[in-house]
Design a protein around this motif. Structure first.
Motif, PDB file in Angstrom:
ATOM      1  N   LEU A 158       0.848  -1.193   0.000  1.00 35.58           N
ATOM      2  CA  LEU A 158       0.000   0.000   0.000  1.00 35.58           C
ATOM      3  C   LEU A 158       0.885   1.245   0.000  1.00 35.58           C
ATOM      4  O   LEU A 158       1.949   1.238   0.631  1.00 35.58           O
ATOM      5  N   ALA A 159       0.450   2.293  -0.685  1.00 36.39           N
ATOM      6  CA  ALA A 159       1.053   3.603  -0.409  1.00 36.39           C
ATOM      7  C   ALA A 159       0.587   3.985   0.996  1.00 36.39           C
ATOM      8  O   ALA A 159      -0.429   3.485   1.485  1.00 36.39           O
ATOM      9  N   MET A 160       1.370   4.849   1.678  1.00 32.85           N
ATOM     10  CA  MET A 160       1.053   5.148   3.077  1.00 32.85           C
ATOM     11  C   MET A 160       1.150   6.642   3.343  1.00 32.85           C
ATOM     12  O   MET A 160       1.996   7.316   2.768  1.00 32.85           O
ATOM     13  N   ALA A 161       0.293   7.105   4.224  1.00 38.76           N
ATOM     14  CA  ALA A 161       0.356   8.497   4.681  1.00 38.76           C
ATOM     15  C   ALA A 161       0.551   8.457   6.192  1.00 38.76           C
ATOM     16  O   ALA A 161      -0.258   7.851   6.895  1.00 38.76           O
ATOM     17  N   PHE A 162       1.616   9.070   6.671  1.00 41.31           N
ATOM     18  CA  PHE A 162       1.897   9.080   8.110  1.00 41.31           C
ATOM     19  C   PHE A 162       1.564  10.445   8.705  1.00 41.31           C
ATOM     20  O   PHE A 162       2.163  11.460   8.339  1.00 41.31           O
ATOM     21  N   TYR A 163       0.636  10.445   9.645  1.00 42.60           N
ATOM     22  CA  TYR A 163       0.344  11.641  10.452  1.00 42.60           C
ATOM     23  C   TYR A 163       1.181  11.560  11.733  1.00 42.60           C
ATOM     24  O   TYR A 163       1.540  10.476  12.186  1.00 42.60           O
ATOM     25  N   ASN A 164       1.453  12.706  12.330  1.00 42.51           N
ATOM     26  CA  ASN A 164       2.227  12.763  13.588  1.00 42.51           C
ATOM     27  C   ASN A 164       3.491  11.905  13.508  1.00 42.51           C
ATOM     28  O   ASN A 164       3.725  11.063  14.373  1.00 42.51           O
ATOM     29  N   PRO A 165       4.337  12.098  12.492  1.00 42.53           N
ATOM     30  CA  PRO A 165       5.451  11.170  12.304  1.00 42.53           C
ATOM     31  C   PRO A 165       6.504  11.244  13.417  1.00 42.53           C
ATOM     32  O   PRO A 165       7.075  10.228  13.777  1.00 42.53           O
ATOM     33  N   ARG A 166       6.721  12.445  13.942  1.00 40.84           N
ATOM     34  CA  ARG A 166       7.862  12.581  14.842  1.00 40.84           C
ATOM     35  C   ARG A 166       7.668  13.812  15.714  1.00 40.84           C
ATOM     36  O   ARG A 166       7.308  14.871  15.216  1.00 40.84           O
ATOM     37  N   SER A 167       7.897  13.661  17.015  1.00 42.15           N
ATOM     38  CA  SER A 167       7.792  14.811  17.910  1.00 42.15           C
ATOM     39  C   SER A 167       9.021  14.836  18.794  1.00 42.15           C
ATOM     40  O   SER A 167       9.763  13.853  18.866  1.00 42.15           O
ATOM     41  N   ARG A 168       9.209  15.947  19.494  1.00 40.81           N
ATOM     42  CA  ARG A 168      10.344  16.024  20.417  1.00 40.81           C
ATOM     43  C   ARG A 168      10.221  14.978  21.518  1.00 40.81           C
ATOM     44  O   ARG A 168      11.204  14.440  21.989  1.00 40.81           O
ATOM     45  N   ALA A 169       8.954  14.682  21.899  1.00 36.13           N
ATOM     46  CA  ALA A 169       8.747  13.696  22.964  1.00 36.13           C
ATOM     47  C   ALA A 169       9.028  12.271  22.473  1.00 36.13           C
ATOM     48  O   ALA A 169       9.264  11.378  23.274  1.00 36.13           O
ATOM     49  N   ARG A 170       8.960  12.076  21.135  1.00 31.72           N
ATOM     50  CA  ARG A 170       9.133  10.724  20.590  1.00 31.72           C
ATOM     51  C   ARG A 170      10.087  10.772  19.407  1.00 31.72           C
ATOM     52  O   ARG A 170       9.706  10.520  18.268  1.00 31.72           O
ATOM     53  N   PRO A 171      11.342  11.118  19.634  1.00 29.57           N
ATOM     54  CA  PRO A 171      12.242  11.304  18.496  1.00 29.57           C
ATOM     55  C   PRO A 171      12.629   9.990  17.811  1.00 29.57           C
ATOM     56  O   PRO A 171      13.019   9.989  16.649  1.00 29.57           O
ATOM     57  N   ASP A 172      12.510   8.850  18.506  1.00 29.84           N
ATOM     58  CA  ASP A 172      13.073   7.597  17.984  1.00 29.84           C
ATOM     59  C   ASP A 172      12.096   6.762  17.158  1.00 29.84           C
ATOM     60  O   ASP A 172      12.504   5.950  16.346  1.00 29.84           O
ATOM     61  N   GLY A 173      10.808   6.959  17.379  1.00 27.07           N
ATOM     62  CA  GLY A 173       9.822   6.118  16.705  1.00 27.07           C
ATOM     63  C   GLY A 173       9.943   6.202  15.198  1.00 27.07           C
ATOM     64  O   GLY A 173       9.891   5.172  14.503  1.00 27.07           O
ATOM     65  N   PHE A 174      10.113   7.395  14.661  1.00 25.94           N
ATOM     66  CA  PHE A 174      10.134   7.538  13.205  1.00 25.94           C
ATOM     67  C   PHE A 174      11.385   6.886  12.597  1.00 25.94           C
ATOM     68  O   PHE A 174      11.329   6.314  11.503  1.00 25.94           O
ATOM     69  N   ALA A 175      12.496   6.939  13.324  1.00 23.81           N
ATOM     70  CA  ALA A 175      13.713   6.255  12.857  1.00 23.81           C
ATOM     71  C   ALA A 175      13.438   4.751  12.756  1.00 23.81           C
ATOM     72  O   ALA A 175      13.818   4.084  11.790  1.00 23.81           O
ATOM     73  N   ASP A 218       8.992  16.444  11.208  1.00 16.94           N
ATOM     74  CA  ASP A 218       8.665  16.925  12.549  1.00 16.94           C
ATOM     75  C   ASP A 218       7.145  16.878  12.679  1.00 16.94           C
ATOM     76  O   ASP A 218       6.467  16.293  11.829  1.00 16.94           O
ATOM     77  N   MET A 219       6.612  17.506  13.724  1.00  8.77           N
ATOM     78  CA  MET A 219       5.169  17.401  13.950  1.00  8.77           C
ATOM     79  C   MET A 219       4.336  18.195  12.947  1.00  8.77           C
ATOM     80  O   MET A 219       3.118  18.076  12.926  1.00  8.77           O
ATOM     81  N   ARG A 220       4.983  19.017  12.121  1.00  8.21           N
ATOM     82  CA  ARG A 220       4.208  19.736  11.095  1.00  8.21           C
ATOM     83  C   ARG A 220       4.366  19.069   9.738  1.00  8.21           C
ATOM     84  O   ARG A 220       4.067  19.674   8.705  1.00  8.21           O
ATOM     85  N   THR A 221       4.903  17.851   9.734  1.00 10.94           N
ATOM     86  CA  THR A 221       5.191  17.174   8.470  1.00 10.94           C
ATOM     87  C   THR A 221       4.234  16.009   8.246  1.00 10.94           C
ATOM     88  O   THR A 221       3.908  15.272   9.169  1.00 10.94           O
TER      89      THR A 221
END
Ligand code: SAH
Length: 244
Positions: A158-175, A218-221
């Motif tokens: 599937l193509a995917m759209a990620f909301y809330n990809p990365r925040s300062r509180a959760r810097p590692d999840g997106f990696a 970041d959180m605006r991405t």
């Protein structure tokens, strides 16, 4: 005066993407309820009360909106994008479920242009075939579930759209999310980073998966990941309508 609640989407950022229906409701409302920065987007109007609240208090905000409507308030609960996508509409229905007397109120959801669609339009049509939307935040669900859904979506091509990809509180999840994609997808899989779409700070980047870095989000991405068929034609990215 009989009260109502309208859960309204303000679109991704620019005023041109607020629908006429949402505009009309905000003009009629006696009360505007929402997260501070979204409430601030609405011009002050005489006789209209604004109730701005903090980011993580969606449920309290929903209870407050129902309370205002019970007292005869005509209440617009505002969200960015579409109110049904990782936003206030579900919070209002959680409040209604906890207090079924609220079912007697006049409640409706007014759609808006969600960030995923605004981001996709900027580059072409990356979501032109089957796709899914995932919220990468683990505020309200276990991280193990985020990983599982991401992996299965990638395996389903599937193509995917990620909301809330990365925040300062959760810097590692997106990696970690990028690492999972790299296990399942080829290096040349297209990844789109669309930041602050339709605002003056808009920034769009298209890179192959091998060059995608956690710091690009970041959180605006909004992060869009193509399917295996997603390709570039000139300056556009699109997913064909058929799979060979
Ligand atoms: N209800 C909103 C989404 C709320 S979740 C909607 O339908 O768009 C918040 C996330 O949406 C952000 O972390 C970001 O991933 C995305 N987002 C919202 N506005 C955006 C914009 N203008 N540009 C890029 N991403 C945006």
């Amino acid at each position: 005066m009989s009260g109502w609640v309208r859960i309204v989407g303000l679109g991704p950022g620019c005023d041109g993407m607020i629908t006429p229906e949402a505009q009309a409701i905000m003009a009629q409302a006696t009360d505007i309820v929402g997260y501070g920065p979204y409430v601030d987007r609405i011009p002050d109007s005489p006789g209209q009360r604004k109730h701005a609240s903090d980011n993580r208090v969606e449920r309290e905000r929903a209870d407050h909106a129902l309370e205002l409507a019970r007292g005869g308030g005509q209440v617009a609960v505002v969200s960015s994008g579409d109110p049904g996508v990782f936003a206030m509409a579900s919070a209002v229905f959680e409040a209604v479920e906890a207090d079924p007397a609220a079912l007697d109120l006049d409640i409706a959801v007014i759609p808006g242009i969600t960030a995923m669609l605004a981001a996709a339009a900027r580059v072409g049509a990356p979501l032109g075939h089957d796709f899914c939307a995932l919220n990468l935040s683990d505020n309200l669900k276990p991280w193990s579930l985020v990983e599982r859904r991401l992996r299965l979506a990638a395996e389903a091509d599937l193509a995917m759209a990620f909301y809330n990809p990365r925040s300062r509180a959760r810097p590692d999840g997106f990696a970690r999310a990028l690492a999972i994609l790299s296990e399942v997808c080829a290096d040349d899989r297209l990844v789109i980073f669309a930041r602050a779409v339709t605002t003056p700070e808009e920034e769009i980047r298209v890179v192959p998966l091998s060059q995608a870095r956690p710091e690009m989000a970041d959180m605006r991405t909004m992060v869009l990941v193509g399917a295996s068929t997603t390709r570039q034609v000139g300056r556009f990215v699109y997913t064909p309508r058929s799979v060979p």
